[in-house]
Design a protein around this motif. Structure first.
Motif, mmCIF file in Angstrom:
data_model
loop_
_atom_site.group_PDB
_atom_site.id
_atom_site.type_symbol
_atom_site.label_atom_id
_atom_site.label_comp_id
_atom_site.label_asym_id
_atom_site.label_seq_id
_atom_site.Cartn_x
_atom_site.Cartn_y
_atom_site.Cartn_z
ATOM 1 N N GLN A 61 0.827 -1.208 0.000
ATOM 2 C CA GLN A 61 0.000 0.000 0.000
ATOM 3 C C GLN A 61 0.860 1.256 0.000
ATOM 4 N N CYS A 62 1.948 1.219 0.755
ATOM 5 C CA CYS A 62 2.851 2.375 0.808
ATOM 6 C C CYS A 62 3.490 2.615 -0.551
ATOM 7 N N LYS A 65 1.143 4.138 -2.869
ATOM 8 C CA LYS A 65 0.999 5.563 -2.562
ATOM 9 C C LYS A 65 2.105 6.361 -3.236
ATOM 10 N N ALA A 68 1.313 6.560 -6.885
ATOM 11 C CA ALA A 68 0.199 7.480 -7.132
ATOM 12 C C ALA A 68 0.653 8.931 -7.097
ATOM 13 N N GLN A 69 1.723 9.203 -6.346
ATOM 14 C CA GLN A 69 2.268 10.555 -6.259
ATOM 15 C C GLN A 69 3.305 10.816 -7.353
ATOM 16 N N ALA A 112 7.559 8.173 1.750
ATOM 17 C CA ALA A 112 6.302 8.730 1.249
ATOM 18 C C ALA A 112 6.002 10.073 1.899
#
Length: 231
Positions: A61-62, A65, A68-69, A112
């Protein structure tokens, strides 16, 4: 499998030459993944507590993320360097939108939050307060197998879970450093205070020159402890 595919894709994109210059060397406890900077000798026997490896789902999940950024990174293999020093669930940031120096192994959560802090905290503050873009963030590094200064407890740096930020270079040529400008003119003070406050919303521990003399020249950010310590 997710981590391997992501890592291979980035290697192809960045090229093996770029990775060679990234300076990532997975060595024993005596060798850091970044330039060593300050290495404190323990004042008492070091207490070692090995951090748990993040659950696979949490790590995926990290990394999702980060993707996604639009952050470019490569996963790093889990490492136990001995003496309690480890790099578990860590990544190497390759491109966060703004060049940042000396970034070695960082736990994915730290990476992140650091990328988000630079993009959504530091860059807007520089534009609004200083009227310039951030062209480079300078750090003293991330992973470093050492104890907290004057302590018998390992630093979060020894678990690739901390980063020390020392300065910001602007598009107009100015260099804002923690050491020289924490008590500088009104605008630079305001800028540093704003980015410090922004960091306190993202990291578990944030230390500045107001904390103690050991932090007179940098901000320390980490994701350890219970969180909520901002000074």
């Amino acid at each position: 499998m997710f981590e391997r595919v992501r890592g291979k894709a980035i290697l192809r994109a960045m090229g093996f030459a770029a990775m060679a210059t990234a300076g990532v060397t997975l060595a024993g406890c005596g060798g850091d993944l970044v330039p060593r900077g300050r290495v404190e000798r323990p004042s008492k026997p070091v207490r070692t507590v090995r951090p748990a490896t993040p659950p696979p789902m949490e790590l995926r999940q990290c990394m999702a993320k980060l993707s996604a950024q639009s952050v470019l990174y490569t996963p790093l293999p889990d490492q136990n360097f001995g003496g309690g020093c480890t790099a578990m669930g860590s990544v190497k940031l390759l491109d966060i939108g703004v060049p940042a120096t000396n970034l070695g192994a960082m736990t994915c959560g730290l990476a992140a939050n650091f990328a988000a802090w630079v993009r959504y905290g530091v860059q807007p503050a520089a534009r609004m307060i200083l009227g310039a873009e951030i062209e480079r963030v300078e750090t003293f590094g991330t992973y470093n197998c050492r104890p907290i200064a004057g302590s018998g407890k390992l630093s979060e740096h020894a678990h690739s879970n901390a980063v020390d930020v020392s300065a910001f270079v602007l598009s107009d040529g100015r260099r804002i450093s923690i050491e020289k400008d924490w008590n500088g003119d009104q605008r630079t003070r305001q800028f540093l205070q704003v980015v410090h406050a922004s960091a306190c919303k993202r990291f578990s521990t944030v230390l500045s020159p107001d904390y103690n003399a050991a932090h007179h020249d940098h901000f320390h950010f980490d994701m350890g402890g219970r969180g909520g310590f901002c000074r």
